[in-house]
Design an enzyme around this catalytic site. Structure first.
Site: not given
Ligand code: NAD
Ligand code: UDP
Length: 339
Positions: A31-32, A124, A148, A152, A197
């Site tokens: 991790d960075n 995702s 974003y 993916k 967010n």
């Molecule tokens: P997060 O940001 O908490 O974790 C990502 C980690 O990757 C962080 O620790 C960051 O420091 C590290 N990182 C980023 N770029 C890097 C690089 N170039 N080199 C080394 N390390 C790096 O995010 P998360 O919520 O744990 O998500 C993990 C993965 O799941 C991501 O790929 C994200 O796109 C995917 N994902 C997350 C969600 C969500 O809602 N959290 C939903 C769908 C997919």
């Molecule tokens: N949402 C909201 N207020 C916020 C953040 C999210 O009403 O401050 C709503 C958003 O419109 C969505 C749901 O909550 O319907 C989930 O949003 P989130 O951003 O968590 O996930 P994603 O949109 O990526 O599914």
């Protein structure tokens, strides 16, 4: 198995590290720390009672990544590392393509060179874009609607080409729905920097008084209470999905996509009410305009993960909120909080 976890210090990564070690696997984390705090990994060790190697390395640094593979002997990689904020990706598309796509290419080149051919990738539900048909099934066309999401889609395509180029590769593309909650210890959880967010971290910051009220993004959708519907999944259920995917790719080759969701949709108001029940705190909210790009309804058909991985999400929405509340109320400022 000996597993290299990229992005292992992040939200989903830390919970998966715990689940992997509890299932008997050995891990190393790369991790960075661009979006995480080393304290998170200390707490993973505290929960599991196990130490593990940590490489502070950026995936864009090919030489350093090569060094990690030269030092260790890995059976598989779980690849979480990436940038994940939709809005930011619209502002900084090149940063997102560079970090997510190029970072994955660097990783895969090192894997190929060192004969590491098993990979679990964090995809995702956003890859489904504006699909009208619900629930979402893995065979739907993928077409994301923001940079974003397009990273993916591109990475899924790159990994599919990689698997087609060599029979050795075995790759699982895990399409997450909405991960929420925290480990039941309350020691690790989601720690977004700045104003969150996402819905549930925002609610929990309102509950502890860090933010004054929740904006509810529209209540005029064609849903039972007018607010958007999502498939919220407990992060520990999601973590367990990675352990199951790892087992699966150990005995197969090729590439497969799996939805990881509960198959049940809840509205924004449902989540607010569940959180109030879990915490005993009334959540102040204000209905605002719709957020551009929000799909009215999104939930998974998780049948394929059930049939092929033997995986099913078990935890309820109330449990997700209880565990989130335990994390947030013990750590009002995330990993910056006093221990
Ligand atoms: P997060 O940001 O908490 O974790 C990502 C980690 O990757 C962080 O620790 C960051 O420091 C590290 N990182 C980023 N770029 C890097 C690089 N170039 N080199 C080394 N390390 C790096 O995010 P998360 O919520 O744990 O998500 C993990 C993965 O799941 C991501 O790929 C994200 O796109 C995917 N994902 C997350 C969600 C969500 O809602 N959290 C939903 C769908 C997919
Ligand atoms: N949402 C909201 N207020 C916020 C953040 C999210 O009403 O401050 C709503 C958003 O419109 C969505 C749901 O909550 O319907 C989930 O949003 P989130 O951003 O968590 O996930 P994603 O949109 O990526 O599914």
């Amino acid at each position: 198995m000996n597993v290299l976890v990229t992005g292992g210090a992040g939200y989903i990564g830390t919970h998966t590290c715990v689940e992997l070690m509890e299932a008997g696997h050995e891990i190393s984390v790369l991790d960075n720390f661009s979006n995480s705090n080393p304290e998170a990994l200390k707490r993973v060790s505290e929960i599991t009672g196990k130490e593990f190697p940590i490489h502070q390395v950026d995936l864009l640094d090919a030489k350093a990544v090569e060094g990690v593979f030269s030092q260790g002997s890995y059976d598989a990689v779980i690849h979480f590392a990436g940038l994940k904020a939709v809005g930011e990706s619209v502002q900084k598309p090149l940063e997102y393509y560079m970090n997510n796509v190029t970072g994955t290419l660097v990783l895969c080149q090192a894997m190929q060179k060192h004969g590491v051919t098993r990979l679990v990738f964090s995809s995702s539900a956003t890859v489904y874009g504006t699909a009208e048909k619900m629930p979402l099934t893995e065979d739907l066309p993928i077409a994301a609607i923001n940079p974003y999401g397009r990273t993916k889609v591109m990475i899924e395509q790159i990994l599919t080409d990689l698997a087609a180029s060599s029979q050795q590769f075995s790759i699982a593309l895990l399409r997450y729905f909405n991960p929420v909650g925290a480990h039941k210890s309350g020691r690790i959880g989601e720690d977004p920097s700045g104003i969150p967010n996402n819905l549930t971290p925002y609610i929990s910051k309102v509950a502890v008084g860090v933010l004054p009220e929740l904006p509810v993004f529209g209540n005029d959708y064609d849903t039972p209470d007018g607010t958007c519907i999502r498939d919220y999944i407990h992060v520990m259920d999601l973590a367990n999905g990675h352990v199951k995917a790892l087992e699966k790719i150990s005995s197969t080759t090729g590439v497969n996509a799996y939805n990881l969701g509960t198959g049940v949709g809840y509205s924004v108001m449902d989540v607010i009410h569940a959180f109030e029940q879990a915490s005993g705190v009334k959540i102040r909210y204000r209905v605002t305009d719709r957020r551009p790009g929000d799909a009215p309804v999104s939930y998974a058909d998780a049948t394929k993960a059930g049939n092929e991985l033997g995986w099913k999400a078990k935890r309820t929405l109330l449990e997700m909120c209880e565990d989130l509340w335990r994390w947030q109320s013990n750590n009002a400022n995330g990993y910056q909080s006093q221990r």
